[in-house]
Design a protein around this motif. Structure first.
Motif, mmCIF file in Angstrom:
data_model
loop_
_atom_site.group_PDB
_atom_site.id
_atom_site.type_symbol
_atom_site.label_atom_id
_atom_site.label_comp_id
_atom_site.label_asym_id
_atom_site.label_seq_id
_atom_site.Cartn_x
_atom_site.Cartn_y
_atom_site.Cartn_z
ATOM 1 N N ARG A 509 0.833 -1.198 0.000
ATOM 2 C CA ARG A 509 0.000 0.000 0.000
ATOM 3 C C ARG A 509 0.870 1.251 0.000
ATOM 4 N NH1 ARG A 509 -3.630 -0.334 4.966
ATOM 5 N NH2 ARG A 509 -3.711 -2.529 4.428
ATOM 6 N N ASP A 511 1.633 4.891 1.391
ATOM 7 C CA ASP A 511 1.356 5.591 2.646
ATOM 8 C C ASP A 511 0.779 6.968 2.303
ATOM 9 O OD1 ASP A 511 1.419 7.074 4.939
ATOM 10 O OD2 ASP A 511 3.303 6.218 5.669
ATOM 11 N N LEU A 522 6.456 19.449 -2.606
ATOM 12 C CA LEU A 522 6.851 19.820 -3.969
ATOM 13 C C LEU A 522 5.993 20.947 -4.530
ATOM 14 C CD1 LEU A 522 7.689 16.398 -5.588
ATOM 15 C CD2 LEU A 522 9.171 18.394 -5.494
ATOM 16 N N VAL B 15 4.305 -1.437 3.360
ATOM 17 C CA VAL B 15 4.150 -0.079 2.818
ATOM 18 C C VAL B 15 5.109 0.050 1.638
ATOM 19 C CG1 VAL B 15 4.478 2.367 3.297
ATOM 20 C CG2 VAL B 15 3.415 0.896 4.998
ATOM 21 N N MET B 18 9.277 3.898 -2.897
ATOM 22 C CA MET B 18 9.452 4.349 -4.275
ATOM 23 C C MET B 18 10.925 4.340 -4.614
ATOM 24 S SD MET B 18 6.823 7.496 -4.480
ATOM 25 C CE MET B 18 5.056 7.247 -4.370
ATOM 26 N N LEU B 89 10.329 13.813 -4.985
ATOM 27 C CA LEU B 89 9.080 13.159 -4.552
ATOM 28 C C LEU B 89 9.400 11.809 -3.906
ATOM 29 C CD1 LEU B 89 5.893 13.524 -4.867
ATOM 30 C CD2 LEU B 89 6.090 11.873 -6.706
ATOM 31 N N ILE B 92 11.336 12.294 -0.508
ATOM 32 C CA ILE B 92 10.497 12.744 0.622
ATOM 33 C C ILE B 92 9.537 11.622 1.037
ATOM 34 C CG2 ILE B 92 8.768 14.429 1.391
ATOM 35 C CD1 ILE B 92 10.021 16.426 -0.581
ATOM 36 N N TYR B 93 8.914 10.978 0.042
ATOM 37 C CA TYR B 93 7.957 9.906 0.351
ATOM 38 C C TYR B 93 8.649 8.803 1.164
ATOM 39 C CZ TYR B 93 4.919 5.877 -0.103
ATOM 40 O OH TYR B 93 4.153 4.782 0.186
ATOM 41 N N VAL B 96 9.496 9.924 4.757
ATOM 42 C CA VAL B 96 8.339 10.004 5.662
ATOM 43 C C VAL B 96 7.785 8.608 5.950
ATOM 44 C CG1 VAL B 96 6.010 10.945 5.955
ATOM 45 C CG2 VAL B 96 7.778 12.317 4.856
ATOM 46 N N ALA B 97 7.666 7.792 4.883
ATOM 47 C CA ALA B 97 7.143 6.430 5.087
ATOM 48 C C ALA B 97 8.071 5.648 6.017
ATOM 49 C CB ALA B 97 6.997 5.716 3.749
ATOM 50 N N ARG B 100 7.522 6.678 9.554
ATOM 51 C CA ARG B 100 6.234 6.219 10.101
ATOM 52 C C ARG B 100 6.173 4.717 10.342
ATOM 53 N NH1 ARG B 100 1.491 8.135 9.594
ATOM 54 N NH2 ARG B 100 0.773 6.707 7.987
#
Lengths: 613, 102
Positions: A509, A511, A522, B15, B18, B89, B92-93, B96-97, B100
């Motif tokens: 999934r 997040d 961004l 999770v 990327m 992108l 950062i993703y 953060v993921a 978490r």
């Protein structure tokens, strides 16, 4: 000094335990109450005609077990075609059921009624799905249930389908994991998790040339030759324990002589109910009562030697006809041609599922053979004149019963057994679990490895998740450890993910918070930088076009630094929401897709419900 | 915790991560190619004031204009900007993921 292990029972679990222990460098003594090894996987030999008790296909999803079988039996392991059909109302139905074949055999009127009943079940399913009848009827329609499920299930378990819990049926159709469902959808159920082709249940299976007993006699021989001891005809009578440890097993030989077998560790594959009663001093009353609550279904086979070269191509036929008592007919020649000494003849095994309290259990062999002949004539499988000879084999405690109370009873027994630190229970009856042969073997492998310090939960085998954990460990590489191999210096390479890891990753999934943060950052920074660049360029009409965003971003102006900061915040918030929603929609869509895949996989499983009964 | 009724119940509990590099390439191709095609399309279509609004990108992309030469410059800048966006992108993703799920 080397540890000594005493193993009770020389069935697949007990002998596998001894075999594995030997590999680990430990000595063991296996006690077998019978005068043959193999437990329910034995092969009985009657005048050169061999027969199997119940039909044992050698098929496992665990590469380690497949390796063990090959290792023990070598070239005598045959690859055999699999075929079984249902006999009902004088006709043979393909199994698993195929629509065209079923329609043809049922005839147009019955087919229409079956169709209507199915439609009714789909439109108005039974809201209460408490028993097996309701469970199957909801999936196949009541009419199809009555024809193909009711009679056979009741013959096997001796309980009306309305008294069998729906949970039991649901457990048979295991709750497929995401990876299993996807793997089945991608590769079909015949692929293992490491992508290897597993011989499917549909097409073929492995079988020892002279029946399953050959596997276990060979295993016993290997165990004995390596300095261990397998003693036949010794019943484990008493299990002496003190201070939470078993000290020795008192065995009783067929002539009544008592022998003590001391050990450091003990592995039991004897029925857990008898095991509990054998403990000396006895466990608390509550434990004894719980053990007594564990029940078993007994089983007998009437073997007929028939003066006919070919009977039918099936390994076995399910007999759904309610007018006869027999549940299945085994055709041993179809399992392996070498099961029959004279190629002009065949041998059939008529299987009767009984309680040992039933009248038929105590009937004489002649009377049972007569019953078998009469029933065969009634359903027109063979004529009386074709039967040349016959014999009967009785097998007590063939199937552990999963009744309403077995789980709580077993839990009580296990809690008490946990207080005895040096005994482990393995195998079908040892754990009162409806294990197949491979599951039983795996419990014994685990038990043996536990003795050398590994930590495996023997009770987790055949409970999907953990069982698969082992399958994951037992990759082909693990199996290859048994074969001498040239030393290869491997090129350093990135670890190759398994198909299951890839499936997990593909269906992972997103997040939403993380994606929201990323997109928000961004968009916010993007707008801020765009505005800042325009401000620094000091044009005549700064950011005239970019200012149009003020229609959406309250207070935003491309002509001022304050506007740049407002844009940063508002575009950041907008971007966060956008990213969050994208991730959420992605997850929902993925969930729906996986749900569809799983439903399809479960439907495929349900087609094989009879096999699981 | 997800329950069986939760639409997300079926989805893997892992999770997703990327690959920032891959994301950078994808964004670079889309943004660079997109700007190139948008510019070329306007040039082919022609008209009285070709690419009046698209020209405004020259404020950010030095040397860009709605012209054949500008389309190539736009291809470069678009790809560069796309790569930075995609990579950021992903970065950062993943950060953060990672925080978490730690």
């Amino acid at each position: 000094m080397s540890k000594q292990v005493v193993i009770i029972g020389a069935g697949p679990a007990g002998l596998t335990g001894a075999y594995e222990l030997n590999k680990l460098g430990l000595r063991s003594t296996v006690l077998e109450a019978d005068d043959v090894v193999g437990g329910i996987s034995r092969t009985v030999n009657y005048r050169g005609y061999r027969f199997d008790i119940g039909g044992h296909r050698f098929f496992s999803k665990v590469p380690l077990i497949n390796e063990l079988w090959r290792e023990i039996l070598g070239e005598d392991f045959l690859d055999r075609p699999r075929m079984s059909r249902i006999f009902y109302n004088g006709k043979f139905f393909d199994y698993p059921l195929k629509a065209a074949n079923a329609l043809k055999n049922l005839g147009p009127i019955e087919s229409m009624l079956v169709g209507l009943s199915y439609a009714r079940a789909k439109v108005f399913p039974s809201r209460d799905e408490e028993n097996f009848e309701q469970w199957v009827s909801n999936r196949f329609g009541h009419r199809l249930y009555s024809i193909f499920f009711k009679t056979y299930t009741e013959k096997v378990w001796g309980i009306p389908c309305t008294e069998i819990s729906a949970d039991w049926a649901a457990q048979r159709i295991k709750n497929l994991s995401l990876t299993e469902a996807v793997r089945n959808a991608l590769f079909g159920s015949g692929k293992s998790r490491d992508g290897q082709v597993i011989t499917t249940l549909i097409d073929s299976f492995h079988y020892p040339r002279f029946g399953p007993g050959q596997m276990w006699e060979r295993c016993e021989k290997l165990v004995n030759e390596s300095g261990n001891q397998c003693v036949r005809g010794v019943q484990a009578d008493r299990i002496r324990h003190r201070n939470g440890r078993v000290e020795y097993v008192v065995g009783r030989s067929t002539n009544g002589e008592q022998i003590e077998f001391a050990g450091d560790h003990f592995i039991s594959s004897m029925p857990i109910r008898e095991l509990i009663h054998a403990f000396d001093p006895p466990p608390p009353d509550e434990v004894l009562r719980a053990a007594d609550g564990l029940r078993y279904r007994d089983y007998l086979t009437v073997v007929l030697i028939v003066n006919r070269e070919q009977m039918f191509p099936d390994n076995w036929i399910y007999i759904h006809s309610p007018e006869v008592m027999m549940g299945r007919i085994q055709n041993y020649k179809s399992w392996s041609p070498d099961m029959v000494p004279d190629p002009r003849k065949s041998s059939l095994g008529l299987e009767y599922f009984l309680w040992d309290k039933d009248d038929q259990w105590t009937w004489s062999d002649d009377r049972l053979i007569e019953l078998g002949i009469q029933e065969c004539e009634r359903i027109k499988i063979i004529g009386r004149s074709e039967v040349e000879d016959g014999t009967v084999v009785r097998m007590r405690k063939a199937y552990p019963i999963y009744d309403q109370h077995y789980q709580e009873n077993l839990a009580v027994v296990r809690r008490w057994l946990d207080t005895i630190v040096n005994i482990q229970c393995v195998g079908r009856n040892g754990q009162h679990r409806y294990n197949n042969q491979d599951h039983s073997m795996l419990t014994a492998v685990f038990a043996a490895r536990n003795i050398v310090g590994e930590r495996h939960d023997v009770w987790s085998v055949n409970v999907e998740k953990e069982y698969h954990e082992e399958a994951k460990v037992a990759t082909p590489a693990a199996g290859e450890r048994l074969v001498p191999a040239r030393i290869i210096r491997p090129e350093p390479a990135a670890p190759v993910p398994s198909p299951d890891e890839l499936i997990e990753a593909a269906f992972a999934r997103l997040d939403p918070i993380a994606l929201g943060t990323a997109v928000g950052t961004l968009t916010g920074l993007g707008l801020f930088m765009a505005t800042a660049i325009l401000l620094l360029q000091h044009g005549p009409r700064v950011g005239e076009n970019l200012s149009l965003l003020s229609h959406y971003l309250l207070g935003y102006k491309a002509s001022s630094w304050s506007g740049a900061f407002i844009g940063l915040v508002e575009a950041g918030i907008g971007g966060f929401i956008l990213g969050y929603v994208i991730a959420w929609l992605h997850n929902i869509g993925l969930g729906r897709y996986v749900s569809m895949i799983r439903r399809r996989a479960v439907r495929e499983e349900e087609k094989e419900i009879l096999e699981k009964v | 915790m997800t329950s069986r009724t939760d639409p997300l119940y079926e989805v893997s509990h892992a999770v997703a991560r990327m690959k920032a590099g891959v994301l950078a390439i994808i964004f670079a191709v889309i943004c660079g190619g997109g700007l190139f095609l948008a510019t070329v399309w306007l040039l082919i279509k022609g008209g009285p004031r070709v690419g009046e609004h698209l020209n405004l990108l020259s404020h950010f992309f030095i040397g860009y204009s709605v012209s054949w030469g500008g389309s190539v410059v736009g291809l470069f800048w678009g790809a560069l900007a796309g790569a930075v966006i995609g990579w950021t992108l992903g970065l950062i993703y993943n950060s953060v993921a990672g925080l978490r799920t730690r």
